[in-house]
Design a protein around this motif. Structure first.
Motif, PDB file in Angstrom:
ATOM      1  N   ARG A  55       0.812  -1.214   0.000  1.00 33.48           N
ATOM      2  CA  ARG A  55       0.000   0.000   0.000  1.00 33.48           C
ATOM      3  C   ARG A  55       0.848   1.266   0.000  1.00 33.48           C
ATOM      4  N   LEU A  56       2.084   1.150   0.419  1.00 30.83           N
ATOM      5  CA  LEU A  56       3.058   2.236   0.377  1.00 30.83           C
ATOM      6  C   LEU A  56       4.273   1.751  -0.393  1.00 30.83           C
ATOM      7  N   VAL A  57       5.008   2.672  -1.016  1.00 26.65           N
ATOM      8  CA  VAL A  57       6.236   2.257  -1.703  1.00 26.65           C
ATOM      9  C   VAL A  57       7.453   2.343  -0.789  1.00 26.65           C
ATOM     10  N   GLY A  58       7.324   3.061   0.345  1.00 29.93           N
ATOM     11  CA  GLY A  58       8.479   3.156   1.230  1.00 29.93           C
ATOM     12  C   GLY A  58       8.162   3.864   2.524  1.00 29.93           C
ATOM     13  N   THR A  59       9.104   3.792   3.452  1.00 26.50           N
ATOM     14  CA  THR A  59       8.986   4.489   4.724  1.00 26.50           C
ATOM     15  C   THR A  59      10.368   4.835   5.259  1.00 26.50           C
ATOM     16  N   ILE A  60      10.429   5.943   6.006  1.00 26.35           N
ATOM     17  CA  ILE A  60      11.681   6.455   6.566  1.00 26.35           C
ATOM     18  C   ILE A  60      11.439   6.797   8.023  1.00 26.35           C
TER      19      ILE A  60
ATOM     20  N   VAL B 200      23.533  -1.995   5.863  1.00 29.67           N
ATOM     21  CA  VAL B 200      22.765  -3.100   6.442  1.00 29.67           C
ATOM     22  C   VAL B 200      22.301  -2.732   7.848  1.00 29.67           C
ATOM     23  N   LEU B 201      21.053  -3.055   8.168  1.00 27.75           N
ATOM     24  CA  LEU B 201      20.570  -2.863   9.529  1.00 27.75           C
ATOM     25  C   LEU B 201      21.326  -3.822  10.455  1.00 27.75           C
ATOM     26  N   ASP B 202      22.065  -3.270  11.389  1.00 30.11           N
ATOM     27  CA  ASP B 202      22.961  -4.054  12.235  1.00 30.11           C
ATOM     28  C   ASP B 202      22.334  -4.262  13.606  1.00 30.11           C
ATOM     29  N   PHE B 203      21.632  -5.366  13.761  1.00 23.88           N
ATOM     30  CA  PHE B 203      20.979  -5.632  15.036  1.00 23.88           C
ATOM     31  C   PHE B 203      21.948  -6.175  16.078  1.00 23.88           C
ATOM     32  N   GLU B 204      23.114  -6.616  15.632  1.00 23.87           N
ATOM     33  CA  GLU B 204      24.117  -7.088  16.581  1.00 23.87           C
ATOM     34  C   GLU B 204      24.595  -5.952  17.468  1.00 23.87           C
ATOM     35  N   GLN B 205      24.694  -4.751  16.898  1.00 21.54           N
ATOM     36  CA  GLN B 205      25.110  -3.585  17.669  1.00 21.54           C
ATOM     37  C   GLN B 205      23.953  -3.010  18.492  1.00 21.54           C
ATOM     38  N   ASN B 206      22.727  -3.462  18.188  1.00 22.19           N
ATOM     39  CA  ASN B 206      21.551  -3.129  18.983  1.00 22.19           C
ATOM     40  C   ASN B 206      21.073  -1.685  18.819  1.00 22.19           C
ATOM     41  N   ASN B 207      21.677  -0.945  17.891  1.00 21.26           N
ATOM     42  CA  ASN B 207      21.247   0.449  17.786  1.00 21.26           C
ATOM     43  C   ASN B 207      21.379   1.022  16.375  1.00 21.26           C
ATOM     44  N   PRO B 208      20.768   0.382  15.361  1.00 18.63           N
ATOM     45  CA  PRO B 208      20.766   1.032  14.046  1.00 18.63           C
ATOM     46  C   PRO B 208      20.064   2.379  14.151  1.00 18.63           C
ATOM     47  N   LYS B 209      20.646   3.398  13.555  1.00 15.19           N
ATOM     48  CA  LYS B 209      20.133   4.762  13.729  1.00 15.19           C
ATOM     49  C   LYS B 209      19.037   5.078  12.730  1.00 15.19           C
ATOM     50  N   GLY B 210      17.923   4.403  12.885  1.00 12.63           N
ATOM     51  CA  GLY B 210      16.819   4.628  11.984  1.00 12.63           C
ATOM     52  C   GLY B 210      16.837   3.682  10.805  1.00 12.63           C
ATOM     53  N   TYR B 211      15.861   3.851   9.894  1.00 14.75           N
ATOM     54  CA  TYR B 211      15.775   2.933   8.763  1.00 14.75           C
ATOM     55  C   TYR B 211      15.158   3.603   7.546  1.00 14.75           C
ATOM     56  N   ILE B 212      15.404   2.967   6.403  1.00 11.91           N
ATOM     57  CA  ILE B 212      14.715   3.248   5.150  1.00 11.91           C
ATOM     58  C   ILE B 212      14.247   1.905   4.622  1.00 11.91           C
ATOM     59  N   MET B 213      12.961   1.789   4.292  1.00 13.53           N
ATOM     60  CA  MET B 213      12.421   0.546   3.753  1.00 13.53           C
ATOM     61  C   MET B 213      11.618   0.866   2.508  1.00 13.53           C
ATOM     62  N   ALA B 214      11.731   0.010   1.510  1.00 13.53           N
ATOM     63  CA  ALA B 214      11.035   0.263   0.248  1.00 13.53           C
ATOM     64  C   ALA B 214      10.725  -1.044  -0.458  1.00 13.53           C
ATOM     65  N   GLY B 215       9.739  -0.980  -1.349  1.00 14.33           N
ATOM     66  CA  GLY B 215       9.381  -2.155  -2.116  1.00 14.33           C
ATOM     67  C   GLY B 215      10.351  -2.422  -3.251  1.00 14.33           C
ATOM     68  N   HIS B 216      10.558  -1.435  -4.099  1.00 14.46           N
ATOM     69  CA  HIS B 216      11.423  -1.598  -5.276  1.00 14.46           C
ATOM     70  C   HIS B 216      12.834  -1.110  -4.964  1.00 14.46           C
ATOM     71  N   PRO B 217      13.865  -1.828  -5.405  1.00 14.22           N
ATOM     72  CA  PRO B 217      15.239  -1.386  -5.147  1.00 14.22           C
ATOM     73  C   PRO B 217      15.544   0.019  -5.663  1.00 14.22           C
ATOM     74  N   GLU B 218      14.926   0.407  -6.771  1.00 17.73           N
ATOM     75  CA  GLU B 218      15.166   1.745  -7.315  1.00 17.73           C
ATOM     76  C   GLU B 218      14.559   2.811  -6.404  1.00 17.73           C
ATOM     77  N   ILE B 219      13.375   2.544  -5.849  1.00 12.65           N
ATOM     78  CA  ILE B 219      12.781   3.480  -4.897  1.00 12.65           C
ATOM     79  C   ILE B 219      13.675   3.579  -3.667  1.00 12.65           C
ATOM     80  N   HIS B 220      14.181   2.458  -3.199  1.00  9.11           N
ATOM     81  CA  HIS B 220      15.080   2.477  -2.040  1.00  9.11           C
ATOM     82  C   HIS B 220      16.316   3.312  -2.347  1.00  9.11           C
ATOM     83  N   ARG B 221      16.885   3.137  -3.541  1.00 15.60           N
ATOM     84  CA  ARG B 221      18.071   3.900  -3.923  1.00 15.60           C
ATOM     85  C   ARG B 221      17.766   5.398  -3.913  1.00 15.60           C
ATOM     86  N   GLN B 222      16.630   5.785  -4.449  1.00 10.57           N
ATOM     87  CA  GLN B 222      16.249   7.202  -4.469  1.00 10.57           C
ATOM     88  C   GLN B 222      16.089   7.748  -3.054  1.00 10.57           C
ATOM     89  N   LEU B 223      15.428   6.976  -2.192  1.00  8.09           N
ATOM     90  CA  LEU B 223      15.206   7.437  -0.821  1.00  8.09           C
ATOM     91  C   LEU B 223      16.523   7.601  -0.070  1.00  8.09           C
TER      92      LEU B 223
END
Length: 199
Positions: A123-128, A158-181
């Motif tokens: 329903r969405l192409v991405g989130t930040i 890469v979201l690094d959960f081993e360090q327990n503190n990734p500083k936010g995220y970018i998620m997207a459906g299409h790799p090109e949308i992710h690249r743009q974001l």
């Protein structure tokens, strides 16, 4: 290890809005094994689930991310205040203006987990989102990746959960949308170097 958020979206919950959810995940080491996001306040309650290597589902039906790369590019941004507070990790007002100039329809985030579930369901192409607590990230990461999407930290790493503190995220459906974001977010990142130069 379990990661739980009993009320993801405390503010909308306090206002009686429907986007508040229960969210939980199971992790083995630093790898998310399964996740659930349950939205009980809709007329038809929604339950999103995902298991590592087995896909993502909404009310038992398999879901997939949107592969749209043009028209109606709706995204959710977790911070839309015109004057970002010091804890935020990008200049929100400038970021949102830039996203809109690039053709994105920017909407306000009610809850982190539900927003990611909407990406997973196409329903969405991405989130930040700029915050770094695990319960704001791991459930969405599991849902989006199992639905065929792409996730990263705010710099595209890469979201690094081993360090327990990734500083936010970018998620997207299409790799090109992710690249743009990633490109747009990087341009508006709050860093000590930028802030000291501005001073």
């Amino acid at each position: 290890e379990g990661v739980f958020d009993e009320i993801d979206g405390t503010l909308p919950f306090s206002k009686g809005q429907r986007h508040s959810v229960f969210a939980g995940a199971v992790m083995l080491g630093c790898v998310v094994q399964a996740a659930v996001v349950h939205a009980p306040l809709f007329e038809t309650p929604l339950t999103y689930t995902a298991s590592l290597g087995k896909g993502a589902f909404r009310n038992g039906e398999q879901i997939f991310v949107s592969k749209r790369i043009y028209t109606n590019l709706r995204i959710i941004v977790g911070t839309v205040t015109p004057d970002p507070n010091p804890d935020e990790r990008y200049h929100a007002a400038a970021l949102i203006a830039d996203l809109r100039e690039h053709g994105f329809i920017v909407e306000e985030m009610f809850t982190s987990s539900y927003s990611c579930a909407e990406v997973a369901g196409g329903r969405l192409v991405g989130t930040i989102f700029a915050w770094d607590t695990l319960h704001d990230i791991v459930m969405g990461h599991c849902l989006v990746t199992e639905a065929g999407g792409t996730t990263s930290d705010l710099d595209g790493g890469v979201l690094d959960f081993e360090q327990n503190n990734p500083k936010g995220y970018i998620m997207a459906g299409h790799p090109e949308i992710h690249r743009q974001l990633v490109k747009i977010v990087k341009h508006h990142r709050r860093t000590p170097a930028k802030e000291s130069r501005a001073a």
